[in-house]
Design a protein around this motif. Structure first.
Motif, PDB file in Angstrom:
ATOM      1  N   ILE A 185     -25.927 -10.965 -39.607  1.00  0.00           N
ATOM      2  CA  ILE A 185     -25.727  -9.565 -39.984  1.00  0.00           C
ATOM      3  C   ILE A 185     -24.426  -9.074 -39.379  1.00  0.00           C
ATOM      4  O   ILE A 185     -23.908  -9.652 -38.426  1.00  0.00           O
ATOM      5  CB  ILE A 185     -26.900  -8.670 -39.526  1.00  0.00           C
ATOM      6  N   ARG A 186     -23.892  -7.993 -39.957  1.00  0.00           N
ATOM      7  CA  ARG A 186     -22.637  -7.422 -39.468  1.00  0.00           C
ATOM      8  C   ARG A 186     -22.874  -5.964 -39.109  1.00  0.00           C
ATOM      9  O   ARG A 186     -23.590  -5.239 -39.797  1.00  0.00           O
ATOM     10  CB  ARG A 186     -21.540  -7.547 -40.517  1.00  0.00           C
ATOM     11  N   ILE A 187     -22.274  -5.562 -38.001  1.00  0.00           N
ATOM     12  CA  ILE A 187     -22.407  -4.195 -37.494  1.00  0.00           C
ATOM     13  C   ILE A 187     -21.012  -3.640 -37.270  1.00  0.00           C
ATOM     14  O   ILE A 187     -20.136  -4.319 -36.706  1.00  0.00           O
ATOM     15  CB  ILE A 187     -23.225  -4.171 -36.185  1.00  0.00           C
ATOM     16  N   ASN A 188     -20.769  -2.397 -37.696  1.00  0.00           N
ATOM     17  CA  ASN A 188     -19.467  -1.760 -37.535  1.00  0.00           C
ATOM     18  C   ASN A 188     -19.556  -0.739 -36.406  1.00  0.00           C
ATOM     19  O   ASN A 188     -20.207   0.293 -36.526  1.00  0.00           O
ATOM     20  CB  ASN A 188     -19.045  -1.065 -38.830  1.00  0.00           C
ATOM     21  N   VAL A 189     -18.921  -1.066 -35.277  1.00  0.00           N
ATOM     22  CA  VAL A 189     -18.857  -0.125 -34.150  1.00  0.00           C
ATOM     23  C   VAL A 189     -17.766   0.891 -34.473  1.00  0.00           C
ATOM     24  O   VAL A 189     -16.598   0.533 -34.652  1.00  0.00           O
ATOM     25  CB  VAL A 189     -18.545  -0.866 -32.835  1.00  0.00           C
ATOM     26  N   LYS A 190     -18.156   2.171 -34.496  1.00  0.00           N
ATOM     27  CA  LYS A 190     -17.292   3.160 -35.138  1.00  0.00           C
ATOM     28  C   LYS A 190     -16.338   3.889 -34.205  1.00  0.00           C
ATOM     29  O   LYS A 190     -15.257   4.309 -34.626  1.00  0.00           O
ATOM     30  CB  LYS A 190     -18.159   4.181 -35.871  1.00  0.00           C
ATOM     31  N   ASN A 191     -16.753   4.096 -32.934  1.00  0.00           N
ATOM     32  CA  ASN A 191     -15.910   4.935 -32.079  1.00  0.00           C
ATOM     33  C   ASN A 191     -16.071   4.546 -30.608  1.00  0.00           C
ATOM     34  O   ASN A 191     -16.750   3.572 -30.287  1.00  0.00           O
ATOM     35  CB  ASN A 191     -16.236   6.419 -32.294  1.00  0.00           C
ATOM     36  N   ASN A 192     -15.459   5.337 -29.743  1.00  0.00           N
ATOM     37  CA  ASN A 192     -15.433   5.024 -28.319  1.00  0.00           C
ATOM     38  C   ASN A 192     -16.496   5.814 -27.541  1.00  0.00           C
ATOM     39  O   ASN A 192     -16.292   6.161 -26.377  1.00  0.00           O
ATOM     40  CB  ASN A 192     -14.043   5.284 -27.736  1.00  0.00           C
ATOM     41  N   THR A 193     -17.598   6.094 -28.195  1.00  0.00           N
ATOM     42  CA  THR A 193     -18.749   6.738 -27.558  1.00  0.00           C
ATOM     43  C   THR A 193     -19.919   5.767 -27.601  1.00  0.00           C
ATOM     44  O   THR A 193     -20.150   5.124 -28.632  1.00  0.00           O
ATOM     45  CB  THR A 193     -19.128   8.037 -28.302  1.00  0.00           C
ATOM     46  N   TRP A 194     -20.634   5.649 -26.483  1.00  0.00           N
ATOM     47  CA  TRP A 194     -21.780   4.746 -26.470  1.00  0.00           C
ATOM     48  C   TRP A 194     -22.764   5.140 -27.567  1.00  0.00           C
ATOM     49  O   TRP A 194     -23.246   6.268 -27.615  1.00  0.00           O
ATOM     50  CB  TRP A 194     -22.501   4.787 -25.121  1.00  0.00           C
ATOM     51  N   THR A 195     -23.050   4.183 -28.439  1.00  0.00           N
ATOM     52  CA  THR A 195     -23.940   4.424 -29.578  1.00  0.00           C
ATOM     53  C   THR A 195     -24.831   3.204 -29.765  1.00  0.00           C
ATOM     54  O   THR A 195     -24.389   2.067 -29.578  1.00  0.00           O
ATOM     55  CB  THR A 195     -23.129   4.645 -30.870  1.00  0.00           C
ATOM     56  N   ARG A 196     -26.077   3.463 -30.129  1.00  0.00           N
ATOM     57  CA  ARG A 196     -26.996   2.352 -30.380  1.00  0.00           C
ATOM     58  C   ARG A 196     -26.905   1.944 -31.843  1.00  0.00           C
ATOM     59  O   ARG A 196     -26.990   2.776 -32.758  1.00  0.00           O
ATOM     60  CB  ARG A 196     -28.436   2.756 -30.054  1.00  0.00           C
ATOM     61  N   TYR A 197     -26.731   0.637 -32.076  1.00  0.00           N
ATOM     62  CA  TYR A 197     -26.679   0.082 -33.416  1.00  0.00           C
ATOM     63  C   TYR A 197     -27.831  -0.921 -33.561  1.00  0.00           C
ATOM     64  O   TYR A 197     -28.223  -1.574 -32.586  1.00  0.00           O
ATOM     65  CB  TYR A 197     -25.349  -0.634 -33.657  1.00  0.00           C
ATOM     66  N   ALA A 198     -28.358  -1.044 -34.762  1.00  0.00           N
ATOM     67  CA  ALA A 198     -29.517  -1.919 -34.956  1.00  0.00           C
ATOM     68  C   ALA A 198     -29.428  -2.640 -36.286  1.00  0.00           C
ATOM     69  O   ALA A 198     -28.747  -2.203 -37.215  1.00  0.00           O
ATOM     70  CB  ALA A 198     -30.818  -1.099 -34.894  1.00  0.00           C
ATOM     71  N   GLY A 199     -30.127  -3.765 -36.377  1.00  0.00           N
ATOM     72  CA  GLY A 199     -30.215  -4.548 -37.605  1.00  0.00           C
ATOM     73  C   GLY A 199     -31.395  -5.499 -37.505  1.00  0.00           C
ATOM     74  O   GLY A 199     -32.081  -5.570 -36.483  1.00  0.00           O
TER      75      GLY A 199
END
Length: 848
Positions: A185-199
């Motif tokens: 899977i591919r995840i796009n980290v969008k910015n310089n703020t800690w953010t939770r991404y999931a897949g």
């Protein structure tokens, strides 16, 4: 009908002419070996629903990599050399590149971290060419990630990037050689703020050697934390438990779950934070560290030598207890350390903070959603109270005065605010001895509701002590047997435990709860044996004691029906004879002037080592460095454990004295003086200055050097450089121990094993009588059972555990399994032959 009569007359005449055939006499009934007589009219003890439970401690990697279903090891990059000298922030991680990717991978602990409780995160400095990727691979636990074809796995990560266009992460599951095990899977980290991404990844192949890779494309700096991969969990709980392990525990049908320990509770620093770094580190277990979102929870150095993520925390313990229908029983630190540390806080404010933490814990479990901690419970997904009814304070404290001063303050505060909570005290780490007697006396005088006893002993001890609780005070505190086990993992150990459990049930008016310990062990990471359930990364199996515990826990009953057993041969206690020896444990020592004399003054053995050699002495352990130096026998390896050597002369006299001089020269403990040595696995020893020079004892090994029982214990210290004059007086089975002319202690080893045990209980809901019989000997036991006139069905359901007493259940084979069948010939009185080395449960339906 004249023709018919004629024919009958002819037949009669023919029969009369035949030789007379006399039926042989009926064979005499075999004389039973035992008789069990039941008295259904008498009133036996009521058995609580919570009679048997489980004790969970994070030992043997039981939580992370075990019951806690998280597959990623060191998911938050929190492993530190300060916790374990072999650890780094990248433990279990390996930097990797794909398609000529390049970069750096370092763990950082600065102001950019995810939150205060997460000390470090992973920083990737990316210098990838076009099409390249750089990142890290996680190896998981044991041999890798266990994946099953078709199953889905929930991936999540916290990330931030300084790349203006964002950073793409490629997440994949594969073997060490790169063979893919799931569609990436591919995840796009969008910015310089800690953010939770999931897949979500779906496995395309079954494997127990998977790896997880997270690779970043492009250039710039990417920060990663809390990298997580979860399989399906027990009852689909988020942040939940491994299915097969949870199901095995649930199958026991436990009445309670004691958590989180154990030595885990009352060891380490009492302070919440390391003062130098202001980070949580190597402190005692504190429940507030373990609740809230997992990314905000601290990690901690485990007393057992590895790290805990606290992903499995107090909320998860409460939830699991509820899911399996068990009462939760948390244990909180009493501010007195145990397990060889033996320290107590002298900070009243710190003690009061921990008392308040305990009150807050009860609020977290039971408080309304409008309360501070009840609100947090609701935010975590459980608005309804958990219904906590009991709390344990402390665990195996060896400082009885200090513990008692703290316990009474905990008790007063809890009862003042929550009068219906049962506050459980304890009696120290042993089944007998000075500390045990001291704490029991204090608990009785105080009116404590329940006292937690712990002991691990040899099979022989369990077979000798079926009647332990028969003489306990019925008006005193009730007993919670929070930890017990026979010291090995063979079926004979389970048989001895079963014999003992019949005594627990018979005394269910005193012994209200009991739990075997420990519960879980990772086959590749073991700190303690025996254990009930074993596992690797994809399989689990129950020990023979698991099968035994399950049989008892699923067939408890509601009330004991009084009964007695007669018959069997009566064993006699044997005098203490055998060789004498010397030993040390993590200590260097010198011994001199050893002599054994009979009571008439006859010298049975003597060695003052003045001839410069140790002829006639032999090693029983192949450990340590022994040599004669300056007219004494000296052991110089201060790190070696159990360095036992023995003299050649076998002492056959039953009454004799052993005298010697002993001097500690270096190391952590004191002296070990073996006597009554039969072989390397059967002996007694006088242990002075044991347990890091805090306790003394007499221990007895029966059939295994690792399976020792303690015949007496007391606080004890040995001074380095001081010479002690030691004397052991043996009179048959009685022994008196004398140090420097003063009696140190004594015991009488006059108990004998009882291999045949039973108990009878009534299951009111099922309308059944349950006859439970343990035959822990190598011959079958023909037994007459008299149910005292009870009207019962002619058939019964019988479950038997039987086998070779030396057998074990292992990953490759589980030969000890219950066999259930229907048997006939049941009545108010009947006879059955119970197989050798077996436990039999007969469930007999009553007809009135």
């Amino acid at each position: 009908m004249p023709r018919l009569r004629t024919r009958l007359a002819g037949v009669t005449a023919a029969l009369a002419a035949l030789p007379l055939a006399v039926a042989p006499p009926a064979a005499a009934a075999a004389t039973p070996d035992y008789t069990i007589t039941v008295n259904p009219a008498a009133q036996g003890a009521t058995i609580d629903d919570a009679m048997y439970g489980v004790f969970f401690e994070d030992i043997n990697w039981a939580a992370d990599g075990g019951l806690y279903a998280e597959l990623v090891r060191n998911r938050s990059f929190e492993f530190q050399a300060a916790d374990n000298r072999t650890y780094t922030g990248l433990t279990a991680w390996t930097p990797v590149a794909a398609a000529s990717g390049a970069g750096t991978a370092t763990t950082v602990g600065d102001a950019e971290r995810l939150n205060e409780r997460n000390r470090t995160y992973l920083q990737l400095g990316l210098t990838n060419p076009a099409g390249g990727a750089y990142g890290v691979t996680n190896a998981g636990y044991n041999s890798g990630f266990a994946l099953r074809k078709g199953d889905t796995y929930d991936f999540s990560i916290w990330a931030r990037t300084d790349a203006a266009a964002g950073t793409k992460l490629a997440v994949s599951l594969h073997l060490a050689d790169g063979t893919q095990l799931a569609t990436p899977i591919r995840i796009n980290v969008k910015n310089n703020t800690w953010t939770r991404y999931a897949g979500r990844l779906r496995a395309t192949t079954t494997s127990d050697a998977g790896r997880l890779s997270v690779l970043a494309e492009g250039t710039g700096t990417v920060r990663l934390d809390e990298v997580s991969l979860f399989p399906k969990t027990y009852k689909n709980r988020p942040n939940g438990l491994r299915v097969d392990l949870a199901e095995k525990i649930a199958a026991l049908r436990p009445g309670f779950v004691r958590f989180p320990g154990g030595c885990l509770v009352n060891t380490g620093s009492h302070y919440a934070y390391d003062e130098a770094s202001n980070f949580p580190r190597a402190r005692s277990y504190q429940w507030k560290d373990t609740v809230g979102p997992v990314e905000t929870r601290a990690t901690n150095a485990n007393f057992w030598g590895y790290n805990q993520t606290y992903g499995l925390g107090y909320f998860e313990y409460f939830q699991f207890s509820e899911d399996i229908g068990a009462a939760p029983l948390p244990v909180v630190p009493a501010m007195v350390t145990g397990c060889g540390q033996n320290r107590a806080t002298n900070d009243p404010a710190l003690l009061q903070r921990h008392i308040q933490d305990t009150l807050d814990l009860i609020e977290f479990a039971n408080g309304p959603v409008t309360s501070t901690w009840g609100k947090l419970r609701a935010q975590m997904g459980h608005p309804k109270p958990f219904g906590l009814t009991m709390v344990g304070v402390g665990n195996e404290e060896n400082l009885p005065e200090e513990y008692w001063a703290a316990f009474t303050q905990f008790h007063a505060a809890i009862k003042a605010k929550y009068p219906n909570i049962t506050v459980i005290s304890n009696s120290g780490p042993d089944d007998t001895g000075v500390t045990f007697d001291n704490l029991w006396a204090k608990n009785k005088a105080f009116g404590t509701e329940m006292v937690d006893e712990h002991y691990y002993n040899s099979p022989s001890w369990f077979l000798k002590n079926n009647a332990r609780y028969d003489a306990y005070d019925r008006t005193g505190p009730e007993v919670f047997l929070g930890e017990y086990a026979s010291q090995d993992a063979k079926f004979f150990n389970s048989l001895s435990e079963a014999a003992y459990m019949t005594g627990l049930e018979r005394n269910a008016d005193v012994v209200k709860m009991a739990s075997y310990a420990p519960l879980l062990a990772n086959i590749d990471n073991v700190q303690w044996r025996p254990d009930m359930i074993w596992f690797d990364n994809d399989e689990s199996w129950g020990s023979t004691s698991y099968q035994m515990q399950k049989l008892f826990m699923n067939n408890v009953g509601d009330r004991v029906i009084p009964s007695k057993a007669t018959g069997g041969s009566i064993l006699q206690p044997q005098p203490i004879t055998g060789r004498v020896g010397l030993s040390t444990w993590a200590t260097a020592a010198r011994y001199d002037d050893l002599q054994v004399t009979g009571t008439d003054g006859t010298v049975l053995f003597s060695d003052d080592f003045s001839d410069g050699n140790a002829d006639g002495w032999s090693t029983l352990s192949n450990r340590g460095t022994w040599a004669v130096q300056d007219g004494a026998y000296v052991q110089t390896d201060a790190a070696a454990t159990n360095t036992m050597v023995a003299a050649a002369t076998n002492i056959t006299a039953t009454d004799y004295d052993i005298t010697l001089k002993a001097t500690k020269t270096a190391g952590a403990e004191g002296f070990l003086i073996p006597f009554g040595i039969k072989d390397s696995n059967s002996w007694y020893w006088w242990n002075l200055g044991g347990w890091n020079n805090t306790q003394g004892a007499v221990e007895k090994a029966t059939g295994s050097a690792d399976a020792k029982e303690q015949l007496l214990t007391r606080p004890d210290t040995v001074v380095t450089g001081q010479t002690y004059n030691l004397k052991i007086e043996v009179r048959g089975t009685k022994v008196t121990l004398i140090r420097d002319g003063e009696v140190w202690g004594g015991f009488d080893d006059n108990q004998v094993p009882e291999p045949f045990a039973h108990v009878v209980t009534r299951d009111n809901r099922a309308g059944e009588v349950i006859v439970k019989v343990v035959n822990a000997q190598d011959s079958a036991a023909l037994t007459r059972i008299d149910l005292g006139g009870l009207k019962v069905a002619r058939t019964a359901r019988m479950t038997v555990l039987a086998g070779d007493p030396g057998e074990q259940n292992t990953r490759s084979a589980e030969p000890i399994q219950p066999v259930t069948s229907t048997v006939n010939g049941i009545g108010s009185t009947f006879t059955r032959e119970f197989p050798a080395n077996s436990v039999t449960f007969l469930r007999i339906k009553t007809t009135r």
